[in-house]
Design a protein around this motif. Sequence first.
Motif, short mmCIF file in Angstrom:
data_model
loop_
_atom_site.label_atom_id
_atom_site.label_comp_id
_atom_site.label_asym_id
_atom_site.label_seq_id
_atom_site.Cartn_x
_atom_site.Cartn_y
_atom_site.Cartn_z
N THR A 20 0.81 -1.21 0.00
CA THR A 20 0.00 0.00 0.00
C THR A 20 0.84 1.26 0.00
N ASP A 21 2.15 1.11 0.12
CA ASP A 21 3.06 2.25 0.24
C ASP A 21 4.00 2.28 -0.96
N GLN A 22 3.99 3.36 -1.71
CA GLN A 22 4.80 3.43 -2.93
C GLN A 22 6.30 3.36 -2.62
N SER A 23 6.73 4.01 -1.58
CA SER A 23 8.15 3.98 -1.24
C SER A 23 8.60 2.58 -0.87
N THR B 79 7.19 -0.22 -1.81
CA THR B 79 7.12 -1.05 -3.01
C THR B 79 8.35 -0.86 -3.87
N ARG B 80 8.73 0.38 -4.08
CA ARG B 80 9.91 0.65 -4.90
C ARG B 80 11.18 0.14 -4.24
N THR C 203 -4.73 -1.37 -5.44
CA THR C 203 -3.67 -0.36 -5.55
C THR C 203 -2.30 -1.00 -5.43
N LEU D 173 0.92 -0.52 -7.93
CA LEU D 173 2.22 0.00 -7.48
C LEU D 173 3.35 -0.95 -7.83
N GLN E 155 3.92 -0.94 -11.68
CA GLN E 155 4.59 0.29 -12.09
C GLN E 155 6.07 0.26 -11.73
N ALA E 156 6.38 -0.32 -10.56
CA ALA E 156 7.77 -0.33 -10.09
C ALA E 156 8.67 -1.23 -10.92
#
Length: 248
Positions: free
Chosen positions: A63-66, A68-69, A115, A119, A122-123
């Motif tokens: 749930t967290d983009q940072s 995930t990346r 979501t 994410l 996308q990553a």
Amino acid sequence: MSAPLLQGRRALVVGGGGEIGAAVAELFAVNGAAVVVADRPGTIASRTITASSRFETVDIDVTDQSSTRAAVAAATALLGGHVEIVVNSAGILEQVAVREMTLAQWQRTIDIDLTGTFLVAQAVLDPMLQAGWGRIINVGSQLGLLGGQTLAHYAAAKAGVIGFTKSLAREVASQGVLVNTIAPGPIDTEMTARVDEAWKKEKRADLPLGRFGTPAEVAPTALLLASDPGGNLYVGQTLGPNSGDVMP
């Protein structure tokens, strides 16, 4: 003797702390892939992966983009190259009627099941496109096609996964990245164990096969989609190991 189907490929299985993700990770490893499993802290250690091939783990909050990346970057370092195959298997299932559902319950399911898929995809996407080859395999559900009483938030999220898959597939297939969905029917896991027995009894009675599936019966579909040439013509498809619950 032919080479293993995924010999030399680099794979990331997100949600590998769950039974379906663990079964996919094990099957990928047995078939020659270098595999990294990502899940919430503390969830992976409870699974035993018996494959003898390379197997690494990283923590992730989908749930967290940072987060995930960072997990994708860590997986890339562990694999010695970019992620070529990703399986998005993270998900939650909570049974509640719409009129009793809180906004927080709705949002948490959408955040994790839908979501999170966005994410992660996308990553991993840019290096796949640069290489001209990649496989993104999203785990949906047959309830994303049928709907599910007391499971509207889950069904909505999984329907979103199917729509996202089709859309992304149209964007990137011409550049060598194939995106598909697996939409299992009811599978005997810890997650479905939390659904009430009346619902499960009724669902089993509706299934032409008469039973729920197992994680080991879902994993081969992921292997097919990840493999070359086996998966080469699947673009934006929804494959359903679902005991006959959905017959497109």
